[in-house]
Design a protein around this motif. Structure first.
Motif, mmCIF file in Angstrom:
data_model
loop_
_atom_site.group_PDB
_atom_site.id
_atom_site.type_symbol
_atom_site.label_atom_id
_atom_site.label_comp_id
_atom_site.label_asym_id
_atom_site.label_seq_id
_atom_site.Cartn_x
_atom_site.Cartn_y
_atom_site.Cartn_z
ATOM 1 N N PRO C 89 9.900 2.885 -0.686
ATOM 2 C CA PRO C 89 9.912 1.554 -0.793
ATOM 3 C C PRO C 89 9.825 0.825 -2.132
ATOM 4 C CG PRO C 89 7.840 2.113 0.631
ATOM 5 C CD PRO C 89 8.567 3.311 -0.019
ATOM 6 N N PRO C 90 10.557 -0.087 -2.391
ATOM 7 C CA PRO C 90 10.673 -0.499 -3.876
ATOM 8 C C PRO C 90 9.457 -1.236 -4.443
ATOM 9 C CG PRO C 90 11.804 -2.057 -2.322
ATOM 10 C CD PRO C 90 11.334 -0.956 -1.710
ATOM 11 N N ALA C 91 9.095 -1.021 -5.526
ATOM 12 C CA ALA C 91 7.838 -1.336 -6.109
ATOM 13 C C ALA C 91 7.986 -2.954 -6.092
ATOM 14 C CB ALA C 91 7.879 -1.055 -7.622
ATOM 15 N N GLN C 92 6.931 -3.635 -5.780
ATOM 16 C CA GLN C 92 6.977 -5.156 -5.784
ATOM 17 C C GLN C 92 6.915 -5.543 -7.091
ATOM 18 O OE1 GLN C 92 7.462 -6.641 -2.774
ATOM 19 N NE2 GLN C 92 7.688 -4.753 -1.724
ATOM 20 N N PRO C 93 7.593 -6.916 -7.398
ATOM 21 C CA PRO C 93 7.366 -7.553 -8.682
ATOM 22 C C PRO C 93 5.731 -7.653 -8.824
ATOM 23 C CG PRO C 93 8.398 -9.003 -7.260
ATOM 24 C CD PRO C 93 8.457 -7.744 -6.516
ATOM 25 N N SER C 94 5.144 -7.654 -9.816
ATOM 26 C CA SER C 94 3.734 -7.569 -10.006
ATOM 27 C C SER C 94 3.139 -9.139 -9.546
ATOM 28 C CB SER C 94 3.456 -7.270 -11.160
ATOM 29 O OG SER C 94 1.645 -7.628 -11.557
ATOM 30 N N SER C 95 2.259 -9.279 -8.800
ATOM 31 C CA SER C 95 1.668 -10.366 -8.362
ATOM 32 C C SER C 95 0.004 -10.343 -9.056
ATOM 33 C CB SER C 95 1.670 -10.606 -6.785
ATOM 34 O OG SER C 95 0.846 -9.741 -6.138
ATOM 35 N N TRP C 96 -0.144 -9.472 -9.686
ATOM 36 C CA TRP C 96 -1.473 -9.681 -10.262
ATOM 37 C C TRP C 96 -1.588 -10.587 -11.388
ATOM 38 C CZ3 TRP C 96 -3.277 -9.038 -15.179
ATOM 39 C CH2 TRP C 96 -4.912 -8.660 -15.247
ATOM 40 N N ALA C 97 -3.060 -11.292 -11.324
ATOM 41 C CA ALA C 97 -2.977 -12.171 -12.582
ATOM 42 C C ALA C 97 -4.646 -11.871 -12.865
ATOM 43 C CB ALA C 97 -2.831 -13.592 -11.990
ATOM 44 N N PRO C 98 -4.907 -12.308 -14.041
ATOM 45 C CA PRO C 98 -6.394 -12.065 -14.318
ATOM 46 C C PRO C 98 -7.231 -13.051 -13.598
ATOM 47 C CG PRO C 98 -5.272 -12.958 -16.225
ATOM 48 C CD PRO C 98 -4.029 -12.531 -15.034
ATOM 49 N N ALA C 99 -8.525 -12.752 -13.514
ATOM 50 C CA ALA C 99 -9.476 -13.462 -12.772
ATOM 51 C C ALA C 99 -9.203 -15.206 -13.336
ATOM 52 C CB ALA C 99 -10.780 -12.968 -12.754
ATOM 53 N N TYR C 100 -9.435 -15.258 -14.762
ATOM 54 C CA TYR C 100 -9.222 -16.460 -15.238
ATOM 55 C C TYR C 100 -8.417 -17.427 -15.094
ATOM 56 C CZ TYR C 100 -6.135 -15.124 -19.190
ATOM 57 O OH TYR C 100 -4.698 -14.969 -19.998
#
Lengths: 70, 140, 202
Positions: C89-100
């Motif tokens: 499966p292709p890697a997803q575009p990052s949806s991570w964001a810092p808690a702040y």
């Protein structure tokens, strides 16, 4: 723990999986963990234990920020 | 401006619009939410259904790059949903609504918010100790 | 009947649904109130607001160096890997964001409520959730009791179910996800039942 069948069910949303991307050298990680015995992946283990999984936690439990420093 | 700052501003903008919409629709008004549940007034229910329909259309149109599936059915889904439903009917709030209420000047929403954070925290501890099911994703 | 200053259903549907769709289209991100609450609660308890992680993830050179160093540490040498046989499966575009960033999102929801109230002239900072709450549920200590118990239920339940009205309802059901249908059915159905119970008891 018996060998897990199939690939890790958390792959799609995994930040680390995304970081491995399609770089050939990093395929080894995917082979060993994501498509291999993903139940040994520390990200997976911690999720099931209900612990927070930092974005930079590697499957072997090491931490990316500490890798950059010699 | 660096990318982190831009990203944070965009996060903020979405939050602003969300709060604005929830408030203008009437989700922050206990009477409206209550009427929605009782079906004595269909406006809010239709708004909710309509929003889902519009969002569905949007997701179909902008299909490129499927979002990670974080909403898999798991052992906590039903009971968690029921508990949330009880809380929503009693307070009229979900996390976003409580925040919007506070913005409108409804100061008691602060109590709701603190209780929500506390409940969230408590669940985290309870899950760690007693529940080992797979929530479907390594993200929080 | 509803106060006429509230939006007709089609306006609300277009705006709320449109916001979800546009946020996905432009940000590749799903909106989730309870998800953000979880991130912020966790950060409050462990003190990590994600700034350090973010710094590394945004620095491509440092990130690559760290990944290479880690690969060396784990596999002992540059692993000789052939291209994967099966399609992955292709890697997803990052949806991570810092808690702040999630904290900013949450606080701005409040600001949105403020702007709305200012626009409709209903802004009034006082110790009341509105006349409808007072009439139906009660005021004073009773109100506080309801908010504490109800709020705990909301916080506990949304994290247990991994989502709330925006997360499961707007972003899950609209993408035809089974878990979201079940969750939305559960909380909406319960909301209906409890509301009727309240009517019966008051």
């Amino acid at each position: 723990m018996k060998e897990a069948a199939g690939s890790c069910t958390h792959m799609r949303g995994c930040e680390m999986y995304g970081l491995f991307g399609s770089q050939t050298l990093l395929e080894a990680w995917k082979e060993r963990f994501c498509h291999g015995d993903y139940t040994k992946c520390q990200r997976y283990v911690r999720t099931l234990r209900g612990e927070r999984v930092p974005a930079t936690l590697l499957p072997n439990g090491m931490d990316l920020p500490s890798m950059g420093k010699s | 401006m660096n990318s982190a700052a831009v990203r944070t501003i965009r996060f903020g903008l979405v939050g602003l619009l969300l709060g604005y919409c929830l408030s203008r629709i009437g989700f922050t008004d206990f009477g409206e939410v209550h009427a929605m549940f009782l079906f004595t007034d269909f406006r809010m229910f239709l708004t909710f259904c309509g929003s889902v329909a519009v969002a569905a259309a949007g997701f179909l149109i902008f299909r490129k790059g499927r979002a990670p599936s974080r909403r898999d059915l798991h052992k906590g889904t039903i009971i968690g949903g029921v508990l949330f439903g009880v809380g929503w009917a009693v307070t009229g709030a979900c996390p976003s609504i409580a925040l919007a209420q506070l913005g409108e000047g409804k100061l008691p929403a602060l109590i709701t918010l603190v209780a929500i954070v506390a409940g969230n925290f408590i669940y985290g501890k309870v899950h760690q100790r007693y529940f080992r099911w797979d929530p479907g994703s390594c993200e929080a | 009947m509803s106060d006429p200053s509230f939006w007709p259903f089609w306006v609300g549907a277009l705006c709320l649904g449109g916001l979800v769709a546009l946020t996905w289209a432009l940000e590749r991100r799903l909106i989730a109130g309870s998800g953000s609450i979880t991130r912020v609660t966790t950060a409050l308890s462990d003190g990590d607001w994600g700034a350090a992680d973010e710094k590394l993830l945004n620095d491509q050179d440092a990130l690559q160096a760290a990944l290479m160093a880690a690969t060396l540490a784990e596999f002992g040498e540059q692993p000789d890997v052939a291209a994967p046989a099966a399609p992955t499966p292709p890697a997803q575009p990052s949806s991570w964001a810092p808690a702040y960033a999630h904290l900013v999102f949450l606080m701005m929801i409040g600001v949105g409520g403020l702007l709305s109230a200012l626009q409709t002239g209903t802004f009034n900072a006082d110790w009341s959730l509105g006349t409808s709450f007072n009439e139906i549920m009660g005021a004073g200590p009773v109100m506080i009791g309801y908010l504490v118990l109800g709020g705990l239920a909301v916080g506990f339940g949304t994290r247990m179910a991994s989502g709330c009205t925006t997360g499961h309802g707007l972003c899950g059901v609209s993408r035809f996800q089974v878990g979201s249908f079940v969750a939305t059915g559960a909380f909406f159905g319960t909301g209906i039942a409890v509301s009727y119970l309240i009517e019966f008891l008051t």
